[in-house]
Design an enzyme around this catalytic site. Structure first.
Site: not given
Lengths: 313, 313
Positions: B24-25, B250
């Site tokens: 999820r996160d 990222c």
């Protein structure tokens, strides 16, 4: 945010000495040889940023570390800043001769806590390494130099696996007895965890080594370096080795991973209210500049975050 | 070495629950939409690796998080493993309706500790957010669901800078009073340091919130996540959020940095002898597999080190 919120806690030292190893332990793993002028500027910028101990280079044979083959030239050309120490790694008596000729006042020797690494790195048995160090330390002390003893593989060895705390203490104790004023306990392959760190420090204290004579040296191979540093501070250690920008091998290459990044350490110390004397912005600027010279981004999280924040301004 | 030497220390919990947020996160910050089949395999591999709480998805509007637009489909297609909880983030009553229709038993709401982030993320004032959560929590509890309250920006806010501990406690306390059984204290921008962590936990305890009802949620933007986790464990917290492979944006892009990597946490817990139930090798294999799907290396140091060790065999 350019700085953490300062919320101190009990049980930590008021002040920590950061022993900056970027120019030696960091650069020695770089494949591309850095020009002398860049090294000189790097050292000067580190000192200008407030680092009081900047390890300058190594007198190891150029065959083993081509990156530092210019040690004599570098020391001859370097303008030391007042009050800053520039220790140099000295592997043997030949290295000591070169260090003395260069006017070096602070040296470090590099010992192994394990039999296998002593054989692989020093081409000697665990016991034989002391015979090699004894005349180096003896002569250096007689000349009034300070001597630090690095102890490598304190928390694990890639060939032997687990390393007994007692064995590390026995090696360190022999170095202290020989005349080393400080031990730097190195997690060369980065496997240690906080309980192990505290157990090792407690064992050294039990063996009669003062906290003031212990430093810690963590690599971030398994992401544990800063947590281990916190554990060492909790145990009362006041000297922490770190490398500007996390220099110390390319983090993306096999088995080559960086030292604890000085910036990440400084961020934590700033938050904890532990004094260290370093100007974080100047240090980050230095690491960004050095990363450009090396042609790849710094692995330090703080450097990346603050450099990105700057470019977003 | 594939595991740290186990050297425990006093004053830590015997067992920690890892609340896995990678699906999820972690994924919600990925620009490239991950196919449903990959998400399903990811969730199942996380549970198979021994994670007992695997946050599955979010019912936030697809306009805001296109990556998780398939939440209904995903929950319909998912085969839960026995004994594993699969919480789902629910932003509002519409989300709760979808969660109930999907048979979800555990939800989480996402609150802000600061005025500015409440306005930017929720389009409401700090006070108004509670009016939005109240019917969600009330109805969920009436239906027998468990409700976790995320509190974001607990340690600093990109617009407001420093955030007062008292303000965070006031927000958290209101969520507990509303019916949230657990609070997850989030360092959304990763600026916190260990003293701050312990001060916040102490303030929650002083406000009558049980340790068992507190979790911590760290991002590694400034490299502090694992040291902060150690500090939280020292304070007695027994639930730690982490993201497999350090997923969560990222690490090389501006302002987007990862969560604490589950593997780096597991390595530390293994060394400390704190139980967690996770098979590290299975988890690393999962993160390597997921990194291949995402087309870039995992930012987790442990994943990189062990994946490299494997390829060297």
């Amino acid at each position: 945010m350019r700085a953490p919120q300062r919320v101190g806690r009990a049980g930590l030292p008021e002040r920590v000495t950061i022993w900056e190893v970027g120019a030696r332990d960091g650069l020695q793993n770089e494949g591309t040889v850095v020009p002398l002028a860049v090294k000189l500027e790097f050292l000067d910028r580190l000192a200008a940023a407030g680092l009081g101990v900047v390890e300058a280079t190594s007198f190891v044979h150029p065959k083993w570390v081509p990156q530092l083959a210019d040690a004599d030239e570098l020391l001859a050309a370097m303008t030391p800043r007042p009050g800053v120490r520039y220790p140099v790694l000295v592997p043997n008596e030949r290295g000591l001769d070169r260090a003395l000729a260069a006017g070096v006042r602070h040296i470090a020797i590099f010992a192994s806590a394990t039999e296998t690494f002593a054989r692989r790195n020093l081409n000697r048995s665990l016991d034989e390494q002391f015979a090699m160090f004894e005349p180096v330390v003896g002569r250096a002390r007689a000349e009034g130099l300070t001597v630090r003893g690095y102890v490598s593989m304190c928390f694990g060895d890639p060939w032997e696996g687990e390393v007994a705390v007692d064995q590390v203490v026995a090696v360190g104790r022999r170095l202290v007895d020989m005349g080393c004023e400080q031990l730097s306990l190195g997690d060369t392959i980065g496997v240690g965890t906080p309980g192990h760190v505290q157990a090792l420090i407690a064992a050294f204290r039990a063996a009669g080594v003062d906290l003031a004579d212990l430093a810690v040296h963590f690599h971030d191979t398994y992401g544990q370096a800063l947590a281990n540093t916190l554990a060492a501070l909790e145990s009362g250690v006041t000297t922490v080795d770190a490398s500007a920008g996390g220099l110390g091998g390319c983090p993306y290459a096999r088995s080559a991973t960086g030292n604890l990044a000085t910036e990440d350490l400084v961020w934590m110390l700033d938050g904890l209210g532990v004094e260290h004397g370093v100007d974080l912005a100047a240090l980050v600027a230095t690491s960004v500049w050095m990363a450009e010279r090396l042609g790849r981004p710094s692995p330090s999280r703080v450097v990346r975050a603050l450099a990105n924040a700057d470019s977003a301004d």
